[in-house]
Design a protein around this motif. Structure first.
Motif, PDB file in Angstrom:
ATOM      1  N   ARG A 250      -4.669 -60.005 -34.207  1.00  0.00           N
ATOM      2  CA  ARG A 250      -3.635 -59.061 -34.033  1.00  0.00           C
ATOM      3  C   ARG A 250      -3.252 -58.904 -32.632  1.00  0.00           C
ATOM      4  NH1 ARG A 250      -2.257 -56.642 -38.338  1.00  0.00           N
ATOM      5  NH2 ARG A 250      -1.261 -54.940 -37.170  1.00  0.00           N
ATOM      6  N   LYS A 295     -21.767 -50.093 -37.824  1.00  0.00           N
ATOM      7  CA  LYS A 295     -21.051 -49.203 -36.766  1.00  0.00           C
ATOM      8  C   LYS A 295     -19.708 -49.636 -36.508  1.00  0.00           C
ATOM      9  CE  LYS A 295     -21.290 -47.008 -32.401  1.00  0.00           C
ATOM     10  NZ  LYS A 295     -19.928 -47.049 -32.308  1.00  0.00           N
ATOM     11  N   ASP A 299     -16.020 -48.116 -36.681  1.00  0.00           N
ATOM     12  CA  ASP A 299     -15.300 -47.946 -35.526  1.00  0.00           C
ATOM     13  C   ASP A 299     -13.977 -48.382 -35.794  1.00  0.00           C
ATOM     14  OD1 ASP A 299     -17.124 -46.592 -34.399  1.00  0.00           O
ATOM     15  OD2 ASP A 299     -17.899 -48.268 -33.207  1.00  0.00           O
TER      16      ASP A 299
ATOM     17  N   GLU B 244      -6.878 -54.346 -22.924  1.00  0.00           N
ATOM     18  CA  GLU B 244      -8.381 -54.992 -23.574  1.00  0.00           C
ATOM     19  C   GLU B 244      -9.513 -54.067 -23.142  1.00  0.00           C
ATOM     20  OE1 GLU B 244      -9.638 -58.904 -23.098  1.00  0.00           O
ATOM     21  OE2 GLU B 244      -7.644 -59.687 -22.681  1.00  0.00           O
ATOM     22  N   THR B 247      -9.081 -51.003 -25.762  1.00  0.00           N
ATOM     23  CA  THR B 247      -9.413 -51.757 -27.038  1.00  0.00           C
ATOM     24  C   THR B 247     -10.878 -51.878 -27.181  1.00  0.00           C
ATOM     25  OG1 THR B 247      -7.258 -52.671 -27.175  1.00  0.00           O
ATOM     26  CG2 THR B 247      -8.939 -53.666 -28.654  1.00  0.00           C
ATOM     27  N   ARG B 250     -12.405 -48.591 -27.815  1.00  0.00           N
ATOM     28  CA  ARG B 250     -12.040 -48.224 -29.023  1.00  0.00           C
ATOM     29  C   ARG B 250     -13.219 -48.707 -30.176  1.00  0.00           C
ATOM     30  NH1 ARG B 250      -8.789 -44.471 -30.221  1.00  0.00           N
ATOM     31  NH2 ARG B 250      -8.795 -44.859 -32.457  1.00  0.00           N
ATOM     32  N   ARG B 251     -13.305 -50.013 -29.859  1.00  0.00           N
ATOM     33  CA  ARG B 251     -14.035 -50.882 -30.731  1.00  0.00           C
ATOM     34  C   ARG B 251     -15.617 -50.288 -30.935  1.00  0.00           C
ATOM     35  NH1 ARG B 251     -12.044 -56.357 -29.436  1.00  0.00           N
ATOM     36  NH2 ARG B 251     -14.005 -56.710 -28.295  1.00  0.00           N
ATOM     37  N   VAL B 252     -16.164 -49.809 -29.831  1.00  0.00           N
ATOM     38  CA  VAL B 252     -17.264 -49.108 -29.802  1.00  0.00           C
ATOM     39  C   VAL B 252     -17.183 -47.634 -30.286  1.00  0.00           C
ATOM     40  CG1 VAL B 252     -18.391 -50.724 -28.376  1.00  0.00           C
ATOM     41  CG2 VAL B 252     -17.529 -48.702 -27.314  1.00  0.00           C
ATOM     42  N   GLY B 253     -16.094 -47.289 -30.786  1.00  0.00           N
ATOM     43  CA  GLY B 253     -15.850 -45.651 -31.175  1.00  0.00           C
ATOM     44  C   GLY B 253     -15.635 -44.807 -30.249  1.00  0.00           C
ATOM     45  N   LYS B 295       4.394 -58.616 -23.973  1.00  0.00           N
ATOM     46  CA  LYS B 295       4.310 -59.038 -25.285  1.00  0.00           C
ATOM     47  C   LYS B 295       2.876 -58.352 -25.800  1.00  0.00           C
ATOM     48  CE  LYS B 295       3.410 -62.757 -28.403  1.00  0.00           C
ATOM     49  NZ  LYS B 295       2.432 -61.812 -29.210  1.00  0.00           N
ATOM     50  N   ASP B 299       2.654 -56.062 -29.410  1.00  0.00           N
ATOM     51  CA  ASP B 299       1.689 -56.414 -30.317  1.00  0.00           C
ATOM     52  C   ASP B 299       0.551 -55.174 -30.284  1.00  0.00           C
ATOM     53  OD1 ASP B 299       2.676 -58.811 -30.686  1.00  0.00           O
ATOM     54  OD2 ASP B 299       1.249 -59.704 -29.085  1.00  0.00           O
ATOM     55  N   GLY B 302       2.332 -52.816 -32.294  1.00  0.00           N
ATOM     56  CA  GLY B 302       2.352 -52.958 -33.849  1.00  0.00           C
ATOM     57  C   GLY B 302       0.815 -52.902 -34.699  1.00  0.00           C
ATOM     58  N   SER B 303       0.040 -52.947 -33.505  1.00  0.00           N
ATOM     59  CA  SER B 303      -1.453 -53.102 -34.261  1.00  0.00           C
ATOM     60  C   SER B 303      -1.997 -51.934 -34.148  1.00  0.00           C
ATOM     61  CB  SER B 303      -2.188 -53.943 -33.158  1.00  0.00           C
ATOM     62  OG  SER B 303      -1.940 -55.298 -33.451  1.00  0.00           O
ATOM     63  N   LEU B 305      -3.085 -50.327 -31.544  1.00  0.00           N
ATOM     64  CA  LEU B 305      -3.947 -50.190 -30.391  1.00  0.00           C
ATOM     65  C   LEU B 305      -3.534 -49.333 -29.351  1.00  0.00           C
ATOM     66  CD1 LEU B 305      -5.182 -53.868 -30.631  1.00  0.00           C
ATOM     67  CD2 LEU B 305      -6.660 -51.659 -31.208  1.00  0.00           C
ATOM     68  N   LEU B 457      -7.143 -38.727 -34.208  1.00  0.00           N
ATOM     69  CA  LEU B 457      -6.105 -38.921 -34.921  1.00  0.00           C
ATOM     70  C   LEU B 457      -6.790 -39.722 -36.279  1.00  0.00           C
ATOM     71  CD1 LEU B 457      -3.703 -40.981 -32.698  1.00  0.00           C
ATOM     72  CD2 LEU B 457      -3.382 -38.867 -33.789  1.00  0.00           C
TER      73      LEU B 457
END
Lengths: 457, 457, 457, 457
Positions: A250, A295, A299, B244, B247, B250-253, B295, B299, B302-303, B305, B457
């Motif tokens: 993505r 987890k 997330d 990055e 992101t 966010r991936r770890v919350g 770019k 992206d 769109g995703s 993120l 959110l």
């Protein structure tokens, strides 16, 4: 002018939360207003939530390539209605030599007189011959714009190029391809090793389908769909590494969508340590994963890196799941889930503060409806949409008990969970199909849904 | 019963698209219906889009720590109204020794008689003394639940611990902290080196604020907000590496939200190669980045993120931007942007197929309204919300020409861009403030917005 | 007591650099000393480098599953000796129905009377039957502890589980598995599409084997080798994304080793834009990649994330490579490379300051020797090691000209490159096989090397 | 001609393993041979390993900015000699107002009459004034080409730009900059919060220095060294996330080197759960981390993503470490480690199969010697190198007991560990300084090492 008013509820859509009355006419929402005048029938939703009926994108009531599940379309849609699921997509599985149209008709025949809520079918192909590739556009045009690939089936890896032709044809005509990502040769090898070593008990089951097998297959799927210039929908993603693969895709703008499944959100691989054959109930593909994976999935739901929650409802009787004579590889995979989709996510997600109520609606209703061409008829509460609505009581608490639920599985993976929030009333196209804990919709009233082409989220 | 009907438009919210009439009473949306009967005034929106007014979360009309911009609240809100921006958040900048309340009042005094649309203020602190930390809860309670940190200011790194106390205090009382992430010591050092080497021309400007300086500062900000247990909003993120970092968070919350800014979406660092002093117009903090970064930002939109698009509207006159006597370090940073926020994203994003119309609304209206406590009054079209609406004509085309726009900057970073889509009418609380290419709202009608606490959110 | 002294050179090993004399007896190094007394023959290496002969882990002189290359073992080892390659590993390709031992003997028969330097064979299997799996341990015990898998061959994906049994058997007995990672079904599909669209020119070749196809196959290979509990050696890795896959695997401790290949270090996909059929010379599997990939590979060499450089020496005549009647898919893949392995990496790597001289030796000699069981006989300069030595003149410059080199290909991918540094003398087991620009070793003197089991680096 | 022969040992260098005799003359290795004739003194190493003496790149025997440690150069180098450490780099800490040269002389004065093995100093600066920046090149030219930054010190973040000028000056003259990466403002804030909450016990210590604070500081250090165009050496990296930061930097080719420290390899944060004040012994900066971090460090050692193991030897008395009156923030940080560096890594790493013996030597001897300009005098066994050698008996086992070791700390972090392998004899420049469990080297014989400029690994 208005057939029915839902009065005073808090309307939740994927983006909005507000108190209003909803006016329904001819099965559709025609008014949303602060104070709707009318003299007709009303349902009082004061103090309750009014949400669009859930759209379950991944359901098995029809047999899968000939193998039946414990539910048919009557028991299954009874569970759906009771759970606030007002539409779903099952699978029309093409058998070798069978035209796609015949497969669709066969699936439809099973549902026609039984379904209480609306349904459609993904196209699953056993044998992607040139004839099948040629036939696909008509079937898509008929309203079935989605394919399903099963990478975990024995023959898949020998025929990937043929499947790519099918996927590319689908994409050209507006289909989305759903993919079950597990790397079959690895699973076959590891299973063989485990069984040969006498490790036949279900507690060895998760070893047989390792995380890296799902991850590698996800990378493969991203690659072949990219080559086929096709959007992809990864079903029941279960682990953190595979989520990194889809997230990386993505991040470079590929049209990759991700579904996860209730069992991975609420359970972990500790279940395989249960005594006796109880662990057999948790034989699902892929297996339950670790707490860290769990987890990562939560997330991902919160971050929008996971787009839908769907059940892969695959009811199997308790006897079959816990049969002491079976090796882990002989236990039919799957678990019932459709009745608890909506309340479990509310309870574990919204009530526990992990996701917003809007995300809840987005994950189980709006996004699946959009991805699979049911939106805006399904998936939202908006003027012009079908009045597929759930009056949801967020104050009530229940204890999950599969033995008393509508699925014929006779058990539920979440047996014993205390949930907060439960559907009070389910409406399908303006008609009450469930209320006061009773399914009141008539079998056969559910309609076959002909769907729109895929558009991006 | 209804003051005004918007008839027949296609309503776009963050999640939904449908044709309906909108009924307005007392400045609020009270009905959304398929066929709204009424005998009062109407605006015809047939064939046009009806969207919630944009909410610009990052605007400078007030001076920034004493430094004025080219627009005041009259010219600035004129530009806003003409562009479909119906509310925005500027900054109340506390000066050394000044109480927060005084800073808010000073900012408000500048806006009170001039603003045509609604506005609020983030709290920006020069001097985070214990007294200021102690005062913060009141100011939040008064309706200003957001802080802004400027990591690129000279003194910041010497006082991070003090700022953390402020941030933590804010978080405890419901504030969201916005952070300008650039690593000041690196910028100071590199600037010094460039100037010492005689590299004073604006074409050297981007070297002075490297990508890694933004990335490292973003990592710092994630760390100190995590330690302060505070949600964070990274403003004008401009590059792929920094994305990055957010992101990964966010991936770890972690509660990390990301804003980007029009200049990074539509322009790249090639602009610094423009001849003469033209390149000076593109001195913005951080600088324009590479095509690869551009770019990545698209992206990310769109995703999901990236959560918001905001302008950092900072108008500087053309003379000041292109003054040949100034080194790159002496050119006042910033660019006007508020008037084109909505149409540029429609044109470059929706019309070119990069994002959906719903995402467009989400990025410039719904998400900023939610994050900064203006929702549901602002940010959507729902029963009970303010009738801040834009009738948007997606068929019209325009060429951007800053000389003819409302900002006093006299130029626009997107001069010469052909855009598809332009606001036809802007309504603020049910009142037309812009139509037929004229701003008709009265200065002083804009209201100070007291905001709700941050929610996720 | 000493047969030969190499006097006064700067000895370079994978870790050390020092000036010393080297004493040789019976083909082995027996003394390394600061001032070696002796009355016998001497070679003066003053001012030159003395390095262990290169060990090329990836060479095709024998036919690959029946398809011959332009070199036989005489022309090929002539090129090797002239380039400072004193041992290499070719492939014994088992044909359907053939026992492994027969395949090894067939390969050996081709080499026996022709090889000038030492050689061994990896085991490549067409048909991994249970008999072949059962036979493997003997062949490993005989000195052939390495397997090769070709994921880009048509049948591979249909038989992965069988190959896994072979790989697991190999690992249990100490073999390392080398894998050519390209996802065949994707390549087949894309090639079919390109050819059907009339895109048959070699400039379309790189599109036919996309980066994601290599990356996905690398992920697969990591998965199936992990499941088979086998160490893996990824051959000719060519792109940045695939390197991220192997790096991620190493970061979690998996025994994954990476080889890259000269063409990817010194050339990019711009070569496919060459006029006429010149671009056909660069049809290699995988294709040349972008500048960004090239940079990632150099960084990987410097960081130790890539372990070896090997040539995949696959000479094809110029006529065949540039035949205007062939589609890109009909051009035999491959390029000659063995003669330039050592000097090109010195010139582009060491002389240009990208890697140290020690890393140069490690990449082309020590690491391949260790991974494939030739160490400590080969791969270093240490007491007890074979006196496979190269006196390398780092001051000399040459221009690459394939027409004048020993390979029968008649061209070289690096034609026209100016290189700094060239072998002056090559010794194999203490015997001079190349000096004064002439190969003086006798065909047939090269020995079959029986190798040790894999150990970790 | 030869003063001493080490007979029959297995020589281990960073790349090689072979049996040979080593001939020493004038304190240097002059011969390595298979059968060294001579009539002089010999040490029998048959059946034992012969390795280069360890080079400990991170040692505190001198006071750190005025704060003394429990060891002086006599007790400290006694421990070094007994542990096979034959050279090390301590710190010359410039105090405010002091010239660098004075700082070096002060440090040297403490060592001159006491050191048993060789030593040098990194330059640590309290006050990076322009004068200090101007003085640096001379000090580098004098043989001290390395700087140390302490990001965890209170003042650092206020003065980064000044430190960058120092670092850039150092880089221009060939220095490597070592950085202690912890984000001080975060640590200050969290510590303040914990103490205010009464969480003063050492079991709260790890919370006060979170993983993200180390990670963010590492990202900062990569940024400012990149801007200063300086190579960087990250000291005592302790966690998986920070290792991802350095790995990402290396993947794009930045000159970033990584050190870890014994405590992170052999211990985890479970130690902070020890009863009473025992946990105080493990107050080290950064704290002990999780099992996952520990695994990542071991994987990093194996993969070459971590370049050195150094001790940060900082002996503190048991009384001070376990004083019940001190809050965690008042316990002096540090632990003794120099005596066990070599045997612990052999035992936990080589004997347990996690790393090769060559990597062992590379990590504790060759790489630190190369990075800090001591190679080839130190760090290897090669002709011309100093005869700093350890005869290491890999068969012997010991139990660590700090009370009986040479450091005056009186305890050891690895007390109770059973180790396999222990030094039998330590030679410094050809002289035996330790044998038969006794340190026999004379205080004052250790030499100040003037070092070469940094070169890349």
């Amino acid at each position: 002018m208005i057939d029915l008013v839902i009065r005073g509820g808090t309307i939740i859509t994927a983006s909005d939360t507000f108190v209003a009355d909803v006016g329904i006419r001819d099965g559709k929402v025609v008014q949303i207003a602060s104070d709707l005048r009318g003299a007709g029938p009303e349902l009082d939703a004061t103090g309750k939530l009014v949400v669009p009926g859930a759209v379950d994108a991944h359901v098995h009531m029809a047999p899968v390539f000939g193998t039946p599940k414990a539910d048919d379309f009557e028991s299954g849609t009874r569970a759906a209605a009771a759970g606030g699921v007002t539409s779903f997509v099952d699978f029309a599985c093409q058998l070798e030599g069978q035209p796609l149209r015949a497969a669709v008709e066969a699936a439809q025949a099973l549902a026609r007189d039984k379904a209480i809520v609306d349904y459609s079918f993904h196209i699953a192909v056993a044998d992607p011959t040139p004839d099948i590739v040629a036939e696909l556009p008509e079937v898509i045009a008929d309203g079935f714009p989605s394919l399903k690939l099963f990478m975990h089936r024995a023959n898949f890896h020998a025929r990937i190029t043929e499947f790519m032709r099918l996927v590319a044809q689908g994409a050209r005509h507006g289909a989305l391809t759903a993919v079950h990502c597990e790397f079959q040769p690895v699973i076959a090898y590891v299973t063989e090793q485990l069984l040969a070593a006498g490790k036949t008990d279900p507690r060895y089951f998760p070893e047989s389908r390792p995380i890296h097998a799902e991850t590698a297959a996800t990378a493969e799927a991203v690659s072949f769909c990219q080559a086929a210039e096709a959007p992809i929908y990864v079903v029941h993603l279960s682990n953190a590494q595979a989520l990194e693969v889809t997230t990386a895709a993505r991040r470079v703008g590929l049209p990759v969508y991700v579904e996860t499944r209730p069992v991975y959100l609420y359970l972990t691989d500790e279940r395989y340590q249960l005594p006796g054959r109880e662990s057999g109930k948790y034989v699902v593909f892929p297996p339950l994963r670790t707490k860290l994976d769990q987890k990562a999935l939560w997330d991902g739901l919160g971050s929008g890196l996971i787009h839908t929650l769907a059940t892969d409802h695959s009811p199997i009787t308790t006897d079959a799941k816990t049969d002491p004579c079976r090796t882990f590889a002989e236990i039919p995979p799957g678990a019932p889930a459709i009745q608890t989709l909506l309340p479990m996510l509310y309870s574990e997600g919204v009530a526990k503060g992990r996701i917003t109520a809007n995300r809840w609606v987005e994950l189980v209703s709006t996004n699946p409806a959009k991805l699979f061409g049911l939106y805006p008829d399904k998936g939202t509460i908006a003027v012009g949409s079908d009045a597929d609505l759930v009056i949801f009581d967020s104050a009530v608490t229940r204890t999950i008990d599969g033995a008393r639920m509508h699925s014929r599985a006779g058990h539920d993976p979440f047996d014993g969970f205390q949930v907060q929030g439960w559907p009070s009333v389910t409406l399908s196209r303006g008609e009450v199909v469930y209320e006061k804990d009773r399914v009141v919709g008539r079998p056969g009233r559910g309609k076959l849904l002909r769907r729109r082409r895929f558009t991006t989220l």
